[in-house]
Design a protein around this motif. Structure first.
Motif, PDB file in Angstrom:
ATOM      1  N   ALA A  18       0.782  -1.335  -0.137  1.00  0.00           N
ATOM      2  CA  ALA A  18      -0.208  -0.103   0.052  1.00  0.00           C
ATOM      3  C   ALA A  18       0.764   1.175  -0.062  1.00  0.00           C
ATOM      4  O   ALA A  18       0.406   2.294  -0.627  1.00  0.00           O
ATOM      5  CB  ALA A  18      -0.860   0.111   1.247  1.00  0.00           C
ATOM      6  N   VAL A  22       1.110   4.149  -2.916  1.00  0.00           N
ATOM      7  CA  VAL A  22       0.916   5.666  -2.831  1.00  0.00           C
ATOM      8  C   VAL A  22       2.081   6.404  -3.160  1.00  0.00           C
ATOM      9  O   VAL A  22       1.928   7.625  -3.890  1.00  0.00           O
ATOM     10  CB  VAL A  22       0.775   5.720  -1.157  1.00  0.00           C
ATOM     11  CG1 VAL A  22       0.838   7.374  -0.905  1.00  0.00           C
ATOM     12  CG2 VAL A  22      -0.629   5.259  -0.670  1.00  0.00           C
ATOM     13  N   LEU A  34      -5.169   4.450  -1.466  1.00  0.00           N
ATOM     14  CA  LEU A  34      -5.382   3.402  -0.385  1.00  0.00           C
ATOM     15  C   LEU A  34      -6.827   2.780  -0.333  1.00  0.00           C
ATOM     16  O   LEU A  34      -6.666   1.430  -0.152  1.00  0.00           O
ATOM     17  CB  LEU A  34      -5.083   4.093   1.148  1.00  0.00           C
ATOM     18  CG  LEU A  34      -3.887   4.514   1.176  1.00  0.00           C
ATOM     19  CD1 LEU A  34      -3.509   5.310   2.784  1.00  0.00           C
ATOM     20  CD2 LEU A  34      -2.840   3.199   1.556  1.00  0.00           C
ATOM     21  N   TYR A  37      -6.405   0.105  -3.157  1.00  0.00           N
ATOM     22  CA  TYR A  37      -5.965  -1.320  -2.655  1.00  0.00           C
ATOM     23  C   TYR A  37      -6.746  -1.995  -1.485  1.00  0.00           C
ATOM     24  O   TYR A  37      -6.802  -3.146  -1.627  1.00  0.00           O
ATOM     25  CB  TYR A  37      -4.557  -0.884  -1.861  1.00  0.00           C
ATOM     26  CG  TYR A  37      -3.843  -2.065  -1.434  1.00  0.00           C
ATOM     27  CD1 TYR A  37      -3.285  -2.772  -2.670  1.00  0.00           C
ATOM     28  CD2 TYR A  37      -3.663  -2.382  -0.244  1.00  0.00           C
ATOM     29  CE1 TYR A  37      -2.540  -4.233  -2.288  1.00  0.00           C
ATOM     30  CE2 TYR A  37      -3.028  -3.520   0.140  1.00  0.00           C
ATOM     31  CZ  TYR A  37      -2.439  -4.278  -1.018  1.00  0.00           C
ATOM     32  OH  TYR A  37      -1.476  -5.624  -0.629  1.00  0.00           O
ATOM     33  N   TRP A  38      -7.405  -1.183  -0.600  1.00  0.00           N
ATOM     34  CA  TRP A  38      -8.145  -2.025   0.488  1.00  0.00           C
ATOM     35  C   TRP A  38      -9.340  -2.860  -0.200  1.00  0.00           C
ATOM     36  O   TRP A  38      -9.689  -4.063   0.364  1.00  0.00           O
ATOM     37  CB  TRP A  38      -8.245  -1.223   1.612  1.00  0.00           C
ATOM     38  CG  TRP A  38      -7.013  -0.943   2.150  1.00  0.00           C
ATOM     39  CD1 TRP A  38      -6.522   0.333   2.632  1.00  0.00           C
ATOM     40  CD2 TRP A  38      -6.045  -1.782   2.676  1.00  0.00           C
ATOM     41  NE1 TRP A  38      -5.251   0.348   2.976  1.00  0.00           N
ATOM     42  CE2 TRP A  38      -4.953  -1.178   3.392  1.00  0.00           C
ATOM     43  CE3 TRP A  38      -5.927  -3.285   3.191  1.00  0.00           C
ATOM     44  CZ2 TRP A  38      -3.760  -1.582   3.919  1.00  0.00           C
ATOM     45  CZ3 TRP A  38      -4.765  -3.950   3.220  1.00  0.00           C
ATOM     46  CH2 TRP A  38      -3.788  -2.900   3.951  1.00  0.00           C
TER      47      TRP A  38
END
Length: 83
Positions: A18, A22, A34, A37-38
Motif C-alpha cells: 500500500a 501511494v 489506499l 488497494y483495500w
C-alpha cells in the motif's frame, strides 16, 4: 490452517505494498490509492485467494481499479511481484 505468523507477515506485506502504491501514484490523493488497494484486498480475499499471494494479487487488482478510474499507474516491477 493459517498460522499467526503467516497472518502477521501478510499484514506487514500489505502495508508495504500500500505504501509503495501511494509513492508510485502521485497524481491523486493518497486516500484514493489506499481505498483502491483495500477494496482490492477485499475482492481478492472474497475470491478465495491464498494468504501468501494475497498482497501481490491485490496490488494487481488495485492497479486495474485505478486505471479504470483514469489514474495513471506505473506498471508493477516484475522482480517485486515474483517474491
Amino acid at each position: 490452517m493459517v498460522t499467526a505468523s503467516e497472518v502477521r507477515h501478510t499484514h506487514e506485506t500489505m502495508l508495504e505494498v500500500a505504501g509503495r502504491l501511494v509513492d508510485e501514484v502521485q497524481d491523486v490523493p493518497p486516500g484514493v490509492v489506499l481505498r483502491a488497494y483495500w477494496r482490492a484486498v477485499r475482492l481478492v480475499r472474497n475470491a478465495g485467494c491464498p494468504l501468501p499471494v494475497l498482497p501481490d494479487e491485490a496490488e494487481l487488482v488495485a492497479r486495474h481499479l485505478l486505471l479504470r478510474r483514469g489514474v495513471r499507474v506505473p506498471h508493477p516491477r516484475l522482480g517485486e511481484q515474483a517474491g
